[in-house]
Scaffold this active site. Structure first.
Site, PDB file in Angstrom:
ATOM      1  N   SER A 161       0.828  -1.201   0.000  1.00  0.00           N
ATOM      2  CA  SER A 161       0.000   0.000   0.000  1.00  0.00           C
ATOM      3  C   SER A 161       0.873   1.266   0.000  1.00  0.00           C
ATOM      4  CB  SER A 161      -0.974  -0.032   1.185  1.00  0.00           C
ATOM      5  OG  SER A 161      -2.019   0.893   1.008  1.00  0.00           O
ATOM      6  N   ASP A 221     -10.237  -4.864  -4.234  1.00  0.00           N
ATOM      7  CA  ASP A 221      -9.597  -3.916  -3.323  1.00  0.00           C
ATOM      8  C   ASP A 221     -10.305  -2.572  -3.428  1.00  0.00           C
ATOM      9  OD1 ASP A 221      -7.904  -2.221  -1.874  1.00  0.00           O
ATOM     10  OD2 ASP A 221      -6.093  -3.269  -2.516  1.00  0.00           O
ATOM     11  N   HIS A 248      -7.745  -5.764   0.139  1.00  0.00           N
ATOM     12  CA  HIS A 248      -6.543  -5.008   0.488  1.00  0.00           C
ATOM     13  C   HIS A 248      -5.702  -5.774   1.512  1.00  0.00           C
ATOM     14  CE1 HIS A 248      -4.336  -1.266   0.283  1.00  0.00           C
ATOM     15  NE2 HIS A 248      -4.301  -1.177   1.594  1.00  0.00           N
TER      16      HIS A 248
END
Length: 269
Positions: A161, A221, A248
């Site tokens: 991320s 996601d 995610h």
């Protein structure tokens, strides 16, 4: 490469701090000798060393737990050294349901952290907005530079991320000649995206970045949509993409585990 051998050491007890004050060595990590420094041991027998950068609002302990299945899957092939951002995220809800005023009571390794913020006055980050500032980014880059120097050498980078966006920026700066960031042999980016609002530094991410890369992202996601990860992958020459049906997180089901291993095997052929 002329790297002097270092005696093996293990970090123990609480946090070990070094300058700049934002940098904290991860708990439980080992400092290994340089490759080839062990008498009678071939360098190829040693696992690849990978610096893994956490996502936004992840604690050191939480990130180690989230990567536990991946570290187990890569055992003997790659060793992950986990690193979180330098900035405390105030008011973050931790995995234990910590409230806005509870973070200072948590041990350092359980405090939620981030690499930079997208607003000047609030400790928040939105990967999909166009921010006017990237507050704390220079400290984040300094933290990674210190880790590379103090805990290296590393063969590769892994980022999740916000950590994936930072890892990509680190590689771009290294390719552009920033001596703080020697270009790794490979990079693995999970739920990555092109960071926005970098100012003059944003141009270095226009690519192409010339190193082997694996880009992992989920079809569902909702935090980092798949098109964001594909846009980042387009900045790398010969990028390999790995999709999964989830959201995610770092996937480690059988199919993804084999893809990680196949990617690493290509590097040693």
């Amino acid at each position: 490469m002329g790297t002097p051998a270092r005696p093996e050491a293990r970090l123990r007890g609480g946090a070990i701090w070094s300058r700049p004050p934002y940098f904290r060595l991860p708990l439980g990590e080992r400092l290994l000798p340089a490759r080839g420094a062990l008498p009678g041991e071939m360098a190829a027998q040693q696992p690849l060393r990978v610096l893994a950068l956490a996502g936004f609002r992840q604690s050191e302990r939480g990130f180690r737990e989230k990567t536990g299945a991946l570290r187990k899957a890569l055992r003997g092939r790659a060793e992950l050294v986990c690193l979180c951002g330098p900035h405390l995220v105030s008011g973050a809800q931790g995995s234990e349901g910590a409230g806005p005023d509870s973070e200072p009571c948590l041990p350092p390794e359980e405090q939620p952290r981030g690499w930079w913020f997208s607003e000047q006055e609030a400790d928040v980050f939105n990967a999909l907005s166009q921010p006017t500032v990237c507050r704390g980014l220079e400290e984040a880059l300094g933290t990674v530079a210190q880790a590379l120097k103090r805990l290296g050498p590393f063969d590769g980078l892994l980022g999740f991320s916000q950590g994936a966006a930072l890892a990509a920026l680190v590689c771009a700066l290294g390719q552009a000649g920033d001596a703080r960031f020697p270009l790794p042999k490979f990079i693995i980016l999970v739920s990555g995206f092109c960071p926005r609002g970098l100012g003059p530094e944003e141009s270095v991410l226009q690519g192409p970045l010339s190193l082997p890369s694996l880009h992992v992202f989920g079809d569902t996601d909702c935090v980092i949509p798949s098109q964001e990860s594909m846009q980042l992958a387009s900045r790398f020459t010969g990028a390999i993409t790995l999709t999964h049906p989830g959201g995610h997180f770092i996937p480690v089901a059988a199919a993804q585990r084999q893809a990680y291993l196949n990617f690493l095997d290509q590097l040693t052929e």
